[in-house]
Every structure is written in C-alpha cells, then in structure tokens.
Design a protein around this motif. Structure first.
Motif, PDB file in Angstrom:
ATOM      1  N   LEU A  79      67.936  65.246  22.249  1.00 22.44           N
ATOM      2  CA  LEU A  79      67.334  64.887  23.536  1.00 22.44           C
ATOM      3  C   LEU A  79      66.434  63.660  23.404  1.00 22.44           C
ATOM      4  O   LEU A  79      66.412  62.803  24.290  1.00 22.44           O
ATOM      5  CB  LEU A  79      66.554  66.064  24.110  1.00 22.44           C
ATOM      6  N   ALA A  80      65.715  63.561  22.291  1.00 27.41           N
ATOM      7  CA  ALA A  80      64.883  62.376  22.058  1.00 27.41           C
ATOM      8  C   ALA A  80      65.764  61.134  21.942  1.00 27.41           C
ATOM      9  O   ALA A  80      65.443  60.080  22.511  1.00 27.41           O
ATOM     10  CB  ALA A  80      64.045  62.563  20.799  1.00 27.41           C
TER      11      ALA A  80
ATOM     12  N   LEU B  17      69.112  56.095  17.181  1.00 24.10           N
ATOM     13  CA  LEU B  17      69.289  57.138  16.165  1.00 24.10           C
ATOM     14  C   LEU B  17      68.243  57.032  15.068  1.00 24.10           C
ATOM     15  O   LEU B  17      67.715  58.047  14.613  1.00 24.10           O
ATOM     16  CB  LEU B  17      70.696  57.061  15.568  1.00 24.10           C
ATOM     17  N   LEU B  18      67.949  55.826  14.647  1.00 23.15           N
ATOM     18  CA  LEU B  18      66.978  55.646  13.574  1.00 23.15           C
ATOM     19  C   LEU B  18      65.565  56.034  14.002  1.00 23.15           C
ATOM     20  O   LEU B  18      64.738  56.375  13.163  1.00 23.15           O
ATOM     21  CB  LEU B  18      67.012  54.220  13.042  1.00 23.15           C
ATOM     22  N   GLN B  19      65.296  56.004  15.288  1.00 26.76           N
ATOM     23  CA  GLN B  19      63.980  56.434  15.762  1.00 26.76           C
ATOM     24  C   GLN B  19      63.811  57.946  15.642  1.00 26.76           C
ATOM     25  O   GLN B  19      62.695  58.427  15.451  1.00 26.76           O
ATOM     26  CB  GLN B  19      63.748  55.971  17.194  1.00 26.76           C
ATOM     27  N   VAL B  20      64.907  58.691  15.762  1.00 23.08           N
ATOM     28  CA  VAL B  20      64.809  60.153  15.639  1.00 23.08           C
ATOM     29  C   VAL B  20      65.191  60.651  14.242  1.00 23.08           C
ATOM     30  O   VAL B  20      64.825  61.759  13.869  1.00 23.08           O
ATOM     31  CB  VAL B  20      65.647  60.890  16.712  1.00 23.08           C
TER      32      VAL B  20
ATOM     33  N   MET C 217      71.949  49.005  19.648  1.00 23.36           N
ATOM     34  CA  MET C 217      71.100  49.818  20.508  1.00 23.36           C
ATOM     35  C   MET C 217      71.237  51.302  20.146  1.00 23.36           C
ATOM     36  O   MET C 217      70.246  52.030  20.043  1.00 23.36           O
ATOM     37  CB  MET C 217      71.472  49.595  21.980  1.00 23.36           C
ATOM     38  N   VAL C 218      72.467  51.745  19.919  1.00 25.13           N
ATOM     39  CA  VAL C 218      72.734  53.131  19.528  1.00 25.13           C
ATOM     40  C   VAL C 218      72.105  53.414  18.165  1.00 25.13           C
ATOM     41  O   VAL C 218      71.428  54.430  17.973  1.00 25.13           O
ATOM     42  CB  VAL C 218      74.258  53.413  19.509  1.00 25.13           C
TER      43      VAL C 218
ATOM     44  N   ALA D 106      68.327  58.352   8.090  1.00 26.67           N
ATOM     45  CA  ALA D 106      69.781  58.455   8.249  1.00 26.67           C
ATOM     46  C   ALA D 106      70.494  57.237   7.667  1.00 26.67           C
ATOM     47  O   ALA D 106      70.054  56.102   7.845  1.00 26.67           O
ATOM     48  CB  ALA D 106      70.140  58.600   9.720  1.00 26.67           C
ATOM     49  N   ASP D 107      71.604  57.504   6.986  1.00 28.45           N
ATOM     50  CA  ASP D 107      72.473  56.444   6.483  1.00 28.45           C
ATOM     51  C   ASP D 107      73.581  56.255   7.515  1.00 28.45           C
ATOM     52  O   ASP D 107      74.626  56.908   7.461  1.00 28.45           O
ATOM     53  CB  ASP D 107      73.057  56.830   5.127  1.00 28.45           C
TER      54      ASP D 107
END
Length: 81
Positions: A44-45, A14-17, A9-10, A21-22
C-alpha cells in the motif's frame, strides 16, 4: 514519458518501501510482492508513492496492474497517453 522514465518511477517507489531490494534480480513480469517480501502495508505504501509520483490515484481495482515491473510501467505510460 518514456518507458525508461516510467520504469525508474516504479523502481524509485519500490526502493522507498524496500531499500535493500535488488531490483535487477526481479524479472519484469514477476510479481515482486513475494520476491521482495512486501507485506500488505508495504504494498500500500508503494501504491501511494507511485500514485503521488504519477499524479494520479491508483484505485484498488488497478492493483493487479502494478504488481510487476512491466505492468506498472505500462500502467503509468497508458495513463499518460
């Protein structure tokens, strides 16, 4: 919820914002804001996405708890406990 589900979930939030990112290169206890070069709006997103996915609003006082992979995972699990 298992720790693995909470971690996913985390990572999804993170991947949505930060889609490029690796996340495998981010140590569990490292503050990922600097590592992933997240600005305040990105963070914030991320918090909003994590709040929606977890079904609970994350208050500003809780932000320090969700700035590492391990901390955010523990926060989600504790909330479900």
């Amino acid at each position: 919820m298992t720790p693995q589900q909470a971690m996913e979930m985390v990572q999804d939030a993170l991947l949505q914002v930060a889609p490029e990112a690796d996340l495998q290169a981010v140590p569990p206890d490292a503050d990922f804001r600097d590592l992933l070069e997240l600005d305040s709006l990105d963070f914030l997103a991320y918090v909003e996405i994590l709040s929606e996915a977890g079904g609970r609003r994350i208050e500003e006082d809780d932000y320090p708890k969700v700035t590492t992979m391990a901390g955010a995972t523990a926060f989600i699990i504790a909330d479900r406990g």
